[in-house]
Design an enzyme around this catalytic site. Structure first.
Site, short mmCIF file in Angstrom:
data_model
loop_
_atom_site.label_atom_id
_atom_site.label_comp_id
_atom_site.label_asym_id
_atom_site.label_seq_id
_atom_site.Cartn_x
_atom_site.Cartn_y
_atom_site.Cartn_z
CG HIS A 1 61.23 -83.86 86.68
ND1 HIS A 1 60.08 -84.45 87.12
CD2 HIS A 1 60.92 -82.57 86.42
CE1 HIS A 1 59.11 -83.56 87.11
NE2 HIS A 1 59.58 -82.40 86.70
C1 UD1 Z 1 59.97 -78.62 83.30
C2 UD1 Z 1 59.02 -77.79 84.14
C3 UD1 Z 1 58.34 -78.67 85.18
C4 UD1 Z 1 57.79 -79.95 84.56
C5 UD1 Z 1 58.90 -80.65 83.79
C6 UD1 Z 1 58.45 -81.95 83.15
C7 UD1 Z 1 59.76 -75.45 84.35
C8 UD1 Z 1 60.32 -74.43 85.29
N1 UD1 Z 1 59.70 -76.73 84.83
O1 UD1 Z 1 61.08 -78.95 84.10
O2 UD1 Z 1 57.28 -77.94 85.77
O3 UD1 Z 1 57.30 -80.80 85.57
O4 UD1 Z 1 59.36 -79.76 82.79
O5 UD1 Z 1 59.50 -82.59 82.50
O6 UD1 Z 1 59.40 -75.13 83.26
N2 UD1 Z 1 66.63 -81.56 79.10
C9 UD1 Z 1 67.15 -82.30 78.08
N3 UD1 Z 1 66.35 -82.67 77.04
C10 UD1 Z 1 65.04 -82.32 76.97
C11 UD1 Z 1 64.52 -81.57 78.02
C12 UD1 Z 1 65.31 -81.19 79.07
O7 UD1 Z 1 68.32 -82.65 78.09
O8 UD1 Z 1 64.36 -82.66 76.03
C13 UD1 Z 1 67.46 -81.17 80.28
C14 UD1 Z 1 68.27 -79.94 80.06
O9 UD1 Z 1 69.59 -80.29 80.24
C15 UD1 Z 1 67.84 -78.95 81.17
C16 UD1 Z 1 66.75 -79.66 81.91
O10 UD1 Z 1 66.65 -80.99 81.43
O11 UD1 Z 1 68.90 -78.67 82.05
C17 UD1 Z 1 65.45 -79.03 81.57
O12 UD1 Z 1 65.14 -78.07 82.46
P1 UD1 Z 1 63.72 -77.32 82.31
O13 UD1 Z 1 63.59 -76.72 80.98
O14 UD1 Z 1 63.52 -76.50 83.54
O15 UD1 Z 1 62.68 -78.50 82.29
P2 UD1 Z 1 62.36 -79.56 83.37
O16 UD1 Z 1 63.32 -79.77 84.42
O17 UD1 Z 1 61.98 -80.74 82.56
#
Ligand code: UD1
Length: 375
Positions: free
Chosen positions: A217
């Site tokens: 991820h």
């Molecule tokens: C975040 C944390 C990371 C952790 C991870 C666990 C940061 C910078 N990174 O990264 O340290 O290991 O969580 O999951 O905070 N999305 C969805 N639905 C959700 C959640 C996310 O669609 O419920 C998608 C969104 O499109 C977005 C991405 O995933 O583009 C989320 O990005 P971000 O908020 O940085 O979270 P993670 O990649 O999960």
């Protein structure tokens, strides 16, 4: 009078860690400590958030800021503004933060701007890769914190190198933070929940063993399509060469990238079983039966160790260096040849040792006790 602790969560790993401390607050410290939980809304799908509140019986958040996805700067800005309002309204004695996400750093900046003391759980971890947002989040949060709860001796060392020293008296002040080696709250959870029954789908996977568990991820693995494709090809190759199925629960970010790329064709491979994001109980059950874990998740690297499973790390470095030094994990980045060879080596290794790196399962109790004694 009861002290008030404002706990800030937002992303899946924080919700899981918060379960351990909230359980102890409710069961052992409710006379002296009131916990108010705030959710930033960084993760918002049911399977990335509410599922864990339900399954792990975490008290419902008092408020969800519903910040959702955005570029890092906008996400941080919205979170800081929202959390600053919450801090003004609730007037906590301490703000409790977990890990290294954008929600962690936003909480640290909001609390320090309001002059409220911060307790940071999972302090002192370093990958020494400042290209990762998580590395910057954890460094900045540590340097704003009053209580630094470090899970490992390496984390204590990392803080000392940055001038944040262990204090034998554990008497924190704004100029003199207190550092404690307390073990890992995720280990508390693993011990507490490991006997829970998984879903039928996961029971079927376990019955059809052998299998390996994989997750991808991190933005550096998902956002460059050639890297993502190479990782997927590596997993397929590992499956083919070792005769294992690869169970791959897909993070929403990874799923979104695959939908729009030819890489999705690779997923027709019989070696790979795609799943939606799994519940914590399902993950624990799979971990206890997997031959190997291949992951870019920080948490899963440790959880594989808790259950004596070797690990192939799909990142160029790790914060959990003790796992690599002790031979329980190999850092492979996205190098296909290295991933395949390491997976084969790890499942053949017979003499791995599993020392007690992560405490006694009572880190959460220690954290509550120390905060209450010195807040
Ligand atoms: C975040 C944390 C990371 C952790 C991870 C666990 C940061 C910078 N990174 O990264 O340290 O290991 O969580 O999951 O905070 N999305 C969805 N639905 C959700 C959640 C996310 O669609 O419920 C998608 C969104 O499109 C977005 C991405 O995933 O583009 C989320 O990005 P971000 O908020 O940085 O979270 P993670 O990649 O999960």
């Amino acid at each position: 009078m009861r002290k008030k602790m404002l706990t800030i969560v937002g992303a899946r790993p924080q919700i899981i860690k918060a379960a351990a401390v909230s359980r102890v607050v409710t069961n052992e410290f409710s006379d002296s400590l009131e916990e108010v939980i705030i959710h930033t809304g960084q993760h918002y799908d049911h399977g990335m958030s509410q599922l864990f509140f339900d399954e792990m019986e975490i008290p419902a958040p008092s408020k969800n800021l519903h910040i959702g996805s955005a570029d890092r700067a906008s996400q941080l800005a919205s979170m800081i503004a929202g959390l600053s309002e919450v801090i003004k309204e609730t007037k906590p004695d301490v703000v409790l933060l977990y890990g290294d996400t954008n929600s962690t750093l936003a909480g640290a900046l909001a609390a320090s701007s309001a002059g409220v003391k911060i307790a940071h759980v999972e302090a002192g971890l370093r990958s020494f890769n400042k290209a990762m947002p998580e590395e910057n989040n954890r460094i900045l949060t540590d340097h704003l914190s009053t209580w630094l709860f470090a899970p490992t001796s390496q984390a204590i060392h990392n803080l000392a190198v940055e001038g944040i020293k262990n204090d034998a008296q554990f008497a924190p002040s704004p100029d003199h933070p207190a550092v404690a080696h307390c073990g890992d709250v995720m280990f508390d959870n693993a011990i507490y929940f490991k006997g829970k029954t998984p879903t039928h789908e996961v029971q079927n996977v376990i019955q059809a063993a052998p299998f390996m568990l994989a997750t991808i991820h991190r933005d550096h693995n998902t956002d460059d399509i050639s890297t993502l494709r190479r990782l997927i090809e590596s997993l397929i190759q590992v499956g083919v060469e070792t005769g294992h199925r690869i169970i791959l629960p897909l993070h929403p970010r990874t799923k979104a990238r695959l939908n729009f790329d030819t890489a999705s064709a690779l997923f027709k491979s019989p070696e790979i079983k795609l799943m939606d994001p799994l519940s914590y109980f399902d993950m624990l059950a799979l971990l206890q039966h997997a031959s190997l874990v291949l992951t870019d998740s920080g948490g899963l690297q440790k959880e594989s160790f808790f259950f004596k499973r070797p690990c192939v790390i799909l990142r160029p470095q790790t914060e959990w260096v003790e796992l690599v030094e002790n031979g329980n994990a190999i850092v492979c980045g996205s190098d296909k040849e290295l991933i395949v060879q390491s997976a084969k080596k790890m499942i053949a290794s017979e003499n791995l040792s599993w020392p007690n790196f992560y405490g006694d399962g009572k880190a959460s109790h220690f954290i509550c006790e120390k905060i209450l004694a010195t807040v």
